[in-house]
Design a protein around this motif. Structure first.
Motif, PDB file in Angstrom:
ATOM      1  N   ASP A  84       0.802  -1.220   0.000  1.00 26.52           N
ATOM      2  CA  ASP A  84       0.000   0.000   0.000  1.00 26.52           C
ATOM      3  C   ASP A  84       0.838   1.275   0.000  1.00 26.52           C
ATOM      4  OD1 ASP A  84      -2.357  -1.372  -0.068  1.00 26.52           O
ATOM      5  OD2 ASP A  84      -2.817  -1.154   2.066  1.00 26.52           O
ATOM      6  N   GLY A  85       2.113   1.165   0.253  1.00 25.52           N
ATOM      7  CA  GLY A  85       2.958   2.356   0.300  1.00 25.52           C
ATOM      8  C   GLY A  85       4.295   2.016   0.910  1.00 25.52           C
ATOM      9  N   PRO A  86       5.190   2.995   1.029  1.00 20.77           N
ATOM     10  CA  PRO A  86       6.508   2.734   1.602  1.00 20.77           C
ATOM     11  C   PRO A  86       6.411   2.062   2.971  1.00 20.77           C
ATOM     12  CG  PRO A  86       6.429   4.938   0.648  1.00 20.77           C
ATOM     13  CD  PRO A  86       5.028   4.415   0.632  1.00 20.77           C
ATOM     14  N   VAL A  87       7.194   1.011   3.165  1.00 17.12           N
ATOM     15  CA  VAL A  87       7.165   0.283   4.431  1.00 17.12           C
ATOM     16  C   VAL A  87       7.569   1.205   5.574  1.00 17.12           C
ATOM     17  CG1 VAL A  87       8.170  -1.631   5.729  1.00 17.12           C
ATOM     18  CG2 VAL A  87       7.571  -1.933   3.317  1.00 17.12           C
ATOM     19  N   ALA A  88       8.563   2.059   5.345  1.00 13.86           N
ATOM     20  CA  ALA A  88       9.032   2.949   6.410  1.00 13.86           C
ATOM     21  C   ALA A  88       7.915   3.855   6.917  1.00 13.86           C
ATOM     22  CB  ALA A  88      10.208   3.783   5.910  1.00 13.86           C
ATOM     23  N   ASP A  89       7.106   4.397   6.001  1.00 12.38           N
ATOM     24  CA  ASP A  89       6.021   5.290   6.407  1.00 12.38           C
ATOM     25  C   ASP A  89       4.952   4.518   7.181  1.00 12.38           C
ATOM     26  OD1 ASP A  89       7.389   7.258   5.083  1.00 12.38           O
ATOM     27  OD2 ASP A  89       6.062   7.303   3.329  1.00 12.38           O
ATOM     28  N   GLN A  90       4.608   3.334   6.694  1.00  8.92           N
ATOM     29  CA  GLN A  90       3.564   2.562   7.353  1.00  8.92           C
ATOM     30  C   GLN A  90       4.023   2.053   8.714  1.00  8.92           C
ATOM     31  OE1 GLN A  90       0.705   0.270   4.846  1.00  8.92           O
ATOM     32  NE2 GLN A  90       2.428   0.185   3.406  1.00  8.92           N
ATOM     33  N   LEU A  91       5.289   1.687   8.809  1.00 11.25           N
ATOM     34  CA  LEU A  91       5.808   1.219  10.091  1.00 11.25           C
ATOM     35  C   LEU A  91       5.852   2.369  11.098  1.00 11.25           C
ATOM     36  CD1 LEU A  91       7.036  -0.923  11.902  1.00 11.25           C
ATOM     37  CD2 LEU A  91       9.260  -0.493  10.830  1.00 11.25           C
ATOM     38  N   ALA A  92       6.260   3.539  10.644  1.00  8.60           N
ATOM     39  CA  ALA A  92       6.302   4.697  11.538  1.00  8.60           C
ATOM     40  C   ALA A  92       4.914   5.030  12.076  1.00  8.60           C
ATOM     41  CB  ALA A  92       6.893   5.899  10.800  1.00  8.60           C
ATOM     42  N   ALA A 128      13.013  -0.993   9.225  1.00 11.09           N
ATOM     43  CA  ALA A 128      13.205  -1.343  10.628  1.00 11.09           C
ATOM     44  C   ALA A 128      14.419  -0.645  11.220  1.00 11.09           C
ATOM     45  CB  ALA A 128      13.343  -2.852  10.776  1.00 11.09           C
ATOM     46  N   LEU A 129      15.482  -0.496  10.430  1.00 12.26           N
ATOM     47  CA  LEU A 129      16.681   0.174  10.928  1.00 12.26           C
ATOM     48  C   LEU A 129      16.401   1.639  11.291  1.00 12.26           C
ATOM     49  CD1 LEU A 129      19.473  -1.247   8.579  1.00 12.26           C
ATOM     50  CD2 LEU A 129      19.046  -1.807  10.984  1.00 12.26           C
ATOM     51  N   ASP A 130      15.424   2.243  10.630  1.00  9.89           N
ATOM     52  CA  ASP A 130      15.012   3.593  10.993  1.00  9.89           C
ATOM     53  C   ASP A 130      14.107   3.597  12.224  1.00  9.89           C
ATOM     54  OD1 ASP A 130      16.395   5.173   9.209  1.00  9.89           O
ATOM     55  OD2 ASP A 130      14.794   5.185   7.700  1.00  9.89           O
ATOM     56  N   GLY A 189      18.105  -1.684  20.108  1.00  6.55           N
ATOM     57  CA  GLY A 189      17.195  -2.609  19.442  1.00  6.55           C
ATOM     58  C   GLY A 189      17.907  -3.842  18.924  1.00  6.55           C
ATOM     59  N   ARG A 190      17.151  -4.913  18.785  1.00 13.28           N
ATOM     60  CA  ARG A 190      17.708  -6.194  18.344  1.00 13.28           C
ATOM     61  C   ARG A 190      16.927  -6.721  17.151  1.00 13.28           C
ATOM     62  NH1 ARG A 190      15.713  -4.857  22.973  1.00 13.28           N
ATOM     63  NH2 ARG A 190      14.818  -6.886  23.468  1.00 13.28           N
ATOM     64  N   ASN A 233      22.854   3.448  11.238  1.00 15.30           N
ATOM     65  CA  ASN A 233      22.001   3.401  12.439  1.00 15.30           C
ATOM     66  C   ASN A 233      22.428   2.281  13.376  1.00 15.30           C
ATOM     67  OD1 ASN A 233      20.575   5.472  11.317  1.00 15.30           O
ATOM     68  ND2 ASN A 233      18.685   4.323  10.967  1.00 15.30           N
ATOM     69  N   ILE A 234      22.993   1.213  12.813  1.00 18.25           N
ATOM     70  CA  ILE A 234      23.435   0.100  13.650  1.00 18.25           C
ATOM     71  C   ILE A 234      24.474   0.589  14.648  1.00 18.25           C
ATOM     72  CG2 ILE A 234      24.547  -2.171  13.627  1.00 18.25           C
ATOM     73  CD1 ILE A 234      23.493  -2.503  10.752  1.00 18.25           C
TER      74      ILE A 234
END
Length: 340
Positions: free
Chosen positions: A204-212, A234-236, A242-243, A267-268
């Motif tokens: 439906d759209g960028p994973v980063a936006d939906q996860l945020a 996920a890294l964002d 985090g693990r 980010n790691i």
């Protein structure tokens, strides 16, 4: 000498990109009389799994590739119909790795006796009560070291491992469990059936936006079955410390070129993240612990499961290809059928 015929599926060419039916062939193999210490097993269910795609490539990995012109292998459960091994009598139910065939005849050492529990389908020994469930448990506990109160994100959440991992995370005390899937129907199933607090369709759209949006306060644990864009997102989203449990990268399995990696690996370092890949081979010592806890959860009615079952050994390749394209909800299995 009496003979028994077995229908078996072999890999004849290595896929480039997505596998096709032409990469496989079906053959008939004849077995003679049992040798001492051997058993003959009629399979009832076969498992088809994403890792099998990697074994079709002739590359170095944690497990040897499938050999061309030889019968493929994989998880299966069946019943002993002939035996010269006292420890595996006729009628015994056994788990083994001689899948992609309807009948197998091998040394008894290659089979593991499992109890037959009234009301519990044998197929579950290949799914939530077996390797699938163990994978979710190991990834969350031994790899990601999930703690009560963690926010957990699981990619490929409507698949066999994803549905197991989401429920296990909740039962282990996660504060919030978030999943991604590839259709509106699967997204709804995650929240309505599997207890996910939030889920989204990655198409439906960028994973980063939906996860945020689903995790405004970030995530503490990422259980990754997909890789690619999901890992980058996920890294964002991961909070400091985090693990990440890297279980699979199905988004890259059929790529013909070099898959793109995350662009935010820094980010790691800056967030002190831990990323660890795993396969079950080094964690079978946790099987007893998992079995005890899962049996308790299952008996208490706290575990839901779905199975997508394809009938007939002749449709094993179809089942595998459908699974790779996400046509399944929960565990994809082939029901072989009974012997004559």
């Amino acid at each position: 000498m009496s003979t028994v015929r077995s229908t078996q599926i072999q890999l004849v060419t290595r896929p480039s990109g997505w596998p096709t039916p032409e990469n496989f062939r079906t053959v008939t193999v004849e077995y003679g009389d049992l040798q001492p210490g051997q058993v003959r097993v009629v399979n009832e269910f076969l498992s088809v799994d994403p890792y099998m795609r990697g074994r079709m490539n002739d590359v170095k990995s944690y497990i040897p590739p499938f050999a061309l012109g030889e019968t493929m292998t994989g998880g299966a459960i069946g019943r002993v119909v002939a035996s010269t091994a006292d420890e595996l009598p006729v009628g015994a139910v056994v788990l083994h790795q001689y899948g992609w065939r309807d009948v197998v005849q091998e040394d008894a050492a290659g089979f593991r006796l499992v109890p037959e529990v009234p009301g519990v389908p044998l197929s579950l020994r290949l799914g939530i009560l077996g390797m699938t469930g163990l994978t979710g448990y190991v990834g969350l506990t031994a790899i990601a070291e999930m703690k009560p109160g963690d926010t957990v994100f699981i990619s490929g959440a409507a698949g066999a491992v994803g549905t197991a991992a989401g429920q296990i995370a909740r039962l282990l005390g996660a504060k919030r469990v978030i999943g991604s899937a590839g259709s509106a129907e699967k997204v709804a199933r995650l929240t309505e059936r599997y207890g996910y607090d939030a889920a989204f369709n990655y198409k439906d759209g960028p994973v980063a936006d939906q996860l945020a949006a689903a995790a405004p306060d970030g995530i503490d644990v990422f259980f990754d079955n997909v890789g690619g864009e999901h890992l980058e997102a996920a890294l964002d989203a991961l909070n400091p410390g985090g693990r990440v449990a890297l279980c699979g990268a199905i988004s890259a399995y059929n790529e013909t070129g070099r898959p793109a990696g995350p662009s935010n690996m820094s980010n790691i370092i800056t967030r002190g993240l831990t990323l660890k890949g795993f396969t079950l081979g080094g964690y079978f010592h946790l099987s007893g612990e998992f079995s005890e806890r899962m049996t308790e959860w299952f008996s208490a009615g706290e575990i839901a499961y779905d199975e997508t079952i394809v009938d007939g050994i002749e449709h094993t390749v179809d089942a595998f290809l459908d699974m790779m394209r996400g046509a399944n909800t929960g565990k994809m299995l082939v029901r072989v059928g009974s012997s004559d």
